[in-house]
Write an enzyme that holds these catalytic residues in place. Structure first.
Site, PDB file in Angstrom:
ATOM      1  CG  HIS A  24       3.530  33.674 -42.581  1.00 28.40           C
ATOM      2  ND1 HIS A  24       3.744  33.999 -41.270  1.00 28.40           N
ATOM      3  CD2 HIS A  24       2.353  34.252 -42.924  1.00 28.40           C
ATOM      4  CE1 HIS A  24       2.745  34.737 -40.828  1.00 28.40           C
ATOM      5  NE2 HIS A  24       1.879  34.896 -41.820  1.00 28.40           N
ATOM      6  CG  ASP A 124       5.578  31.718 -39.199  1.00 23.18           C
ATOM      7  OD1 ASP A 124       4.899  32.120 -38.233  1.00 23.18           O
ATOM      8  OD2 ASP A 124       5.671  32.329 -40.271  1.00 23.18           O
TER       9      ASP A 124
END
Length: 167
Positions: A24, A124
């Site tokens: 990520h 995120d």
């Protein structure tokens, strides 16, 4: 009077909060690098765990080379002296539990160090609690999904999948 992009961003400070597990953070970093190149007067504080930042500094060094991108550590949520039980995703659970407090503390430190209030929070989408931090700071929250659409669909329909197929 219309402001140019350069004058509109002078003194801006973007808090960037990737999910610090798997790929990520590495997927979000090139986006931040491009934004930093296009807005050199904006400071981008990239908050991740010490382990994630260590990995990024060796594998994605180029993206952290911009003078206005700062990689900053956020505590990983693992209590001192903690012994892992071997439970699947235990590290993620610890991070997510402590994340809201640890990330807010790290943002406050970055503001003190730079002398710039945060003007936007980009994270995120996994880090749902960052929306609360942005709201508290009274700034926009931009949630990013850097992974593929199939994984997004799987997360959106997790409950339905578990109901129909099981855990």
């Amino acid at each position: 009077m219309h402001q140019t992009t350069a004058t509109a961003t002078v003194g801006s400070h973007v808090a960037v909060c990737p999910f610090p597990f798997s790929s990520h953070a590495a997927l979000l970093l090139p986006i931040i690098h491009r934004l930093a190149l296009s807005s050199p007067t904006t400071v981008f504080s990239f908050f991740s765990t010490p382990q994630s930042n260590k990995t990024l500094s060796s594998t994605c060094k180029h993206y952290l080379s911009q003078p206005n991108v700062r990689a900053l550590d956020v505590a990983d949520g693992v209590p001192e002296g903690y012994v892992f039980t071997g439970k699947h995703q235990e590290d993620i659970e610890l991070f997510m539990k402590a994340g809201p407090v640890n990330l807010k503390k790290a943002v406050d430190t970055a503001v003190a160090e730079t002398g710039r209030k945060v003007s936007c929070v980009l994270s995120d989408a996994f880090l749902w609690f960052v929306a609360d931090i942005a709201k508290e700071l009274d700034v926009p929250w931009v949630a990013c999904w850097a992974s593929g659409l199939n994984s997004l669909s799987a997360h959106v329909y997790t409950d339905l999948i578990r109901e129909r197929i099981g855990n």
